[in-house]
Design a protein around this motif. Structure first.
Motif, PDB file in Angstrom:
ATOM      1  N   ALA A 295      24.579  98.106  34.025  1.00 38.57           N
ATOM      2  CA  ALA A 295      25.115  96.779  34.368  1.00 38.57           C
ATOM      3  C   ALA A 295      24.900  96.442  35.829  1.00 38.57           C
ATOM      4  CB  ALA A 295      26.604  96.701  34.029  1.00 38.57           C
ATOM      5  N   ALA A 296      24.217  97.321  36.586  1.00 37.96           N
ATOM      6  CA  ALA A 296      23.939  97.060  37.993  1.00 37.96           C
ATOM      7  C   ALA A 296      22.508  97.437  38.307  1.00 37.96           C
ATOM      8  CB  ALA A 296      24.898  97.846  38.884  1.00 37.96           C
ATOM      9  N   THR A 297      21.851  96.620  39.130  1.00 43.38           N
ATOM     10  CA  THR A 297      20.502  96.883  39.603  1.00 43.38           C
ATOM     11  C   THR A 297      20.519  96.944  41.123  1.00 43.38           C
ATOM     12  OG1 THR A 297      19.562  95.680  37.726  1.00 43.38           O
ATOM     13  CG2 THR A 297      18.107  96.077  39.606  1.00 43.38           C
ATOM     14  N   VAL A 298      19.895  97.973  41.691  1.00 43.00           N
ATOM     15  CA  VAL A 298      19.848  98.117  43.142  1.00 43.00           C
ATOM     16  C   VAL A 298      18.699  97.292  43.701  1.00 43.00           C
ATOM     17  CG1 VAL A 298      19.639  99.727  45.068  1.00 43.00           C
ATOM     18  CG2 VAL A 298      20.816 100.441  42.976  1.00 43.00           C
ATOM     19  N   GLU A 299      19.009  96.397  44.629  1.00 35.99           N
ATOM     20  CA  GLU A 299      17.979  95.605  45.295  1.00 35.99           C
ATOM     21  C   GLU A 299      17.624  96.193  46.655  1.00 35.99           C
ATOM     22  OE1 GLU A 299      19.662  91.648  45.239  1.00 35.99           O
ATOM     23  OE2 GLU A 299      18.618  91.196  43.355  1.00 35.99           O
ATOM     24  N   ALA A 300      18.572  96.866  47.291  1.00 34.90           N
ATOM     25  CA  ALA A 300      18.342  97.509  48.583  1.00 34.90           C
ATOM     26  C   ALA A 300      19.496  98.474  48.832  1.00 34.90           C
ATOM     27  CB  ALA A 300      18.255  96.469  49.708  1.00 34.90           C
ATOM     28  N   PRO A 301      19.228  99.556  49.586  1.00 32.74           N
ATOM     29  CA  PRO A 301      17.973  99.963  50.219  1.00 32.74           C
ATOM     30  C   PRO A 301      17.033 100.624  49.215  1.00 32.74           C
ATOM     31  CG  PRO A 301      19.681 101.548  50.719  1.00 32.74           C
ATOM     32  CD  PRO A 301      20.353 100.438  49.956  1.00 32.74           C
ATOM     33  N   ALA A 302      15.768 100.755  49.631  1.00 30.67           N
ATOM     34  CA  ALA A 302      14.748 101.269  48.721  1.00 30.67           C
ATOM     35  C   ALA A 302      15.015 102.708  48.310  1.00 30.67           C
ATOM     36  CB  ALA A 302      13.371 101.151  49.395  1.00 30.67           C
ATOM     37  N   GLU A 303      15.529 103.530  49.249  1.00 32.37           N
ATOM     38  CA  GLU A 303      15.763 104.938  48.895  1.00 32.37           C
ATOM     39  C   GLU A 303      16.856 105.082  47.835  1.00 32.37           C
ATOM     40  OE1 GLU A 303      17.810 104.480  53.024  1.00 32.37           O
ATOM     41  OE2 GLU A 303      16.134 103.588  51.912  1.00 32.37           O
ATOM     42  N   LEU A 304      17.844 104.175  47.859  1.00 34.57           N
ATOM     43  CA  LEU A 304      18.882 104.218  46.834  1.00 34.57           C
ATOM     44  C   LEU A 304      18.300 103.810  45.482  1.00 34.57           C
ATOM     45  CD1 LEU A 304      21.806 104.521  45.903  1.00 34.57           C
ATOM     46  CD2 LEU A 304      22.229 102.169  46.646  1.00 34.57           C
ATOM     47  N   ALA A 305      17.487 102.756  45.474  1.00 33.94           N
ATOM     48  CA  ALA A 305      16.852 102.321  44.223  1.00 33.94           C
ATOM     49  C   ALA A 305      15.985 103.430  43.641  1.00 33.94           C
ATOM     50  CB  ALA A 305      16.021 101.062  44.479  1.00 33.94           C
ATOM     51  N   ALA A 306      15.245 104.147  44.511  1.00 37.66           N
ATOM     52  CA  ALA A 306      14.380 105.224  44.032  1.00 37.66           C
ATOM     53  C   ALA A 306      15.209 106.375  43.453  1.00 37.66           C
ATOM     54  CB  ALA A 306      13.512 105.729  45.185  1.00 37.66           C
ATOM     55  N   ALA A 307      16.345 106.700  44.116  1.00 35.37           N
ATOM     56  CA  ALA A 307      17.196 107.792  43.631  1.00 35.37           C
ATOM     57  C   ALA A 307      17.808 107.439  42.282  1.00 35.37           C
ATOM     58  CB  ALA A 307      18.296 108.086  44.653  1.00 35.37           C
ATOM     59  N   VAL A 308      18.250 106.184  42.112  1.00 34.25           N
ATOM     60  CA  VAL A 308      18.837 105.756  40.837  1.00 34.25           C
ATOM     61  C   VAL A 308      17.780 105.777  39.737  1.00 34.25           C
ATOM     62  CG1 VAL A 308      19.852 103.795  39.611  1.00 34.25           C
ATOM     63  CG2 VAL A 308      20.677 104.395  41.895  1.00 34.25           C
ATOM     64  N   ALA A 309      16.554 105.333  40.065  1.00 34.79           N
ATOM     65  CA  ALA A 309      15.481 105.349  39.068  1.00 34.79           C
ATOM     66  C   ALA A 309      15.149 106.778  38.653  1.00 34.79           C
ATOM     67  CB  ALA A 309      14.242 104.652  39.635  1.00 34.79           C
ATOM     68  N   ALA A 310      15.144 107.692  39.629  1.00 31.54           N
ATOM     69  CA  ALA A 310      14.871 109.096  39.309  1.00 31.54           C
ATOM     70  C   ALA A 310      15.960 109.670  38.411  1.00 31.54           C
ATOM     71  CB  ALA A 310      14.758 109.907  40.602  1.00 31.54           C
ATOM     72  N   ASP A 311      17.220 109.313  38.690  1.00 30.73           N
ATOM     73  CA  ASP A 311      18.321 109.773  37.838  1.00 30.73           C
ATOM     74  C   ASP A 311      18.143 109.263  36.410  1.00 30.73           C
ATOM     75  OD1 ASP A 311      19.480 111.063  39.970  1.00 30.73           O
ATOM     76  OD2 ASP A 311      20.907 109.462  40.415  1.00 30.73           O
ATOM     77  N   ALA A 312      17.752 107.989  36.283  1.00 34.43           N
ATOM     78  CA  ALA A 312      17.582 107.405  34.945  1.00 34.43           C
ATOM     79  C   ALA A 312      16.443 108.090  34.190  1.00 34.43           C
ATOM     80  CB  ALA A 312      17.320 105.905  35.070  1.00 34.43           C
ATOM     81  N   ARG A 313      15.316 108.361  34.896  1.00 37.34           N
ATOM     82  CA  ARG A 313      14.193 109.029  34.229  1.00 37.34           C
ATOM     83  C   ARG A 313      14.573 110.442  33.798  1.00 37.34           C
ATOM     84  NH1 ARG A 313      11.160 106.275  38.243  1.00 37.34           N
ATOM     85  NH2 ARG A 313      11.308 108.096  39.619  1.00 37.34           N
TER      86      ARG A 313
END
Length: 329
Positions: A295-313
């Motif tokens: 229910a949430a998408t990270v727009e910034a900072p980029a390192e947080l977005a990358a960490a969340v994407a890695a967790d999801a994968r």
């Protein structure tokens, strides 16, 4: 979603009218705020809301009316809210048990007030109160920590504590110089100077695993100023990184629960919000996003977005064919 803060405010609003009615000459706002245990700013917001409450019809003659005279407030029309509270026998007995248990807690600061309340409720309950069987309750770690912390504050001694930090999922040891105790939204907090980090910190008592009073004086440095909690307990430093999130409708509560610097309505997702908040702990923000379940998408900072994407994968990989059972399954 109705939380503890909402329930406490409702109780306070219902209590304000008889409180003011018992003081027809008016009461200073600062005194009323102190009696209800809230900041004066919060009390003013409560009074503004109370002003718009009353009997069905809600015309000018149906609403509760208040008069402000300088720094004093008094009620001039109660809209019928003048009936005294009547407890049932079961309610009175439950209250007697609770008050007796409270008197047994170590370090109770308002023992005299609790004793007076117990005497009044017992008298009102009559014979039912006499038949109350003593209840043996163990004092949990929070009450024990509260008693030790109060002892350290009264004796002005430093404290050594073992503290659980949920954002890092680790148990730490701290030596602190206690400054004061705070009760906010039903939780106790110790405000103290942490010698390890060289700054003022708040410690939730239910996260203190162990605490003891040291045989040395507490000596907070001159720069250890108590924080202003009127705007909330969580007040990130101005230089902390900005986290920008896009929230779905089901996650809009984040903007109400946490202090945000910017809130905008967005159409994608429908009914969503774009919010910005500051935090020095990106690990906390990472866990917050994960807890929102998409229910949430990270727009910034980029390192947080990358960490969340890695967790999801990583989570998806665990469900891939042939991945095998999860550890411990």
């Amino acid at each position: 979603m109705t939380g503890p803060a909402t329930n406490e405010r409702m109780t306070r609003l219902l209590s304000l009218v008889p409180y003011l009615t018992a003081r027809p000459e008016g009461v200073p706002l600062a005194e009323a705020a102190r009696d209800f245990g809230v900041p004066e700013r919060q009390l003013r917001r409560d009074l503004d809301l109370l002003w718009m409450c009353g009997l069905p019809g809600y015309g000018p003659g149906d609403l509760i009316d208040l008069a402000f005279e300088g720094d004093r407030v008094r009620v001039t029309f109660t809209a019928g809210m003048v009936r005294p509270l009547r407890l049932t026998t079961d309610e009175a007995v439950a209250l007697v048990v609770a008050l007796r248990t409270l008197l047994d807690l170590p370090g109770l600061a308002e023992q005299e007030a609790v004793s007076r309340a117990l005497a009044k409720v017992s008298a009102a309950a009559g014979h039912a109160a006499e038949r109350v069987t003593p209840v043996a309750l163990s004092v949990d770690a929070r009450e024990q920590a509260l008693a030790v912390v109060r002892d350290g504050l009264e004796r002005r001694r430093a404290l050594h504590l073992h503290y659980y930090v949920p954002t890092r999922d680790e148990r730490t040891e701290r030596t602190v110089d206690p400054m004061r105790l705070l009760l906010v939204d039903g939780r106790w907090y110790l405000e103290a100077w942490s010698r390890e980090v060289g700054g003022v910190r708040l410690f939730r008592l239910d996260r203190i695993d162990d605490v003891r009073v040291l045989d040395e004086p507490a000596a907070p440095p001159p720069q250890a100023a108590p924080r202003d909690v009127e705007s909330g307990l969580y007040q990130p430093e101005p230089g902390s990184p900005v986290v920008r999130l896009r929230l779905a409708r089901t996650a809009r509560w984040v903007a109400e629960y946490y202090p945000v610097e910017d809130v905008r309505e967005v159409g994608d997702p429908p009914g969503g919000l774009a919010v910005a908040l500051r935090t020095a702990d990106l690990a906390w923000a990472r866990r917050l996003v994960a807890s929102l379940g998409g229910a949430a998408t990270v727009e910034a900072p980029a390192e947080l977005a990358a960490a969340v994407a890695a967790d999801a994968r990583a989570a998806l990989d665990r469900y891939a064919p042939g991945a095998g059972p999860a550890p411990g399954a």
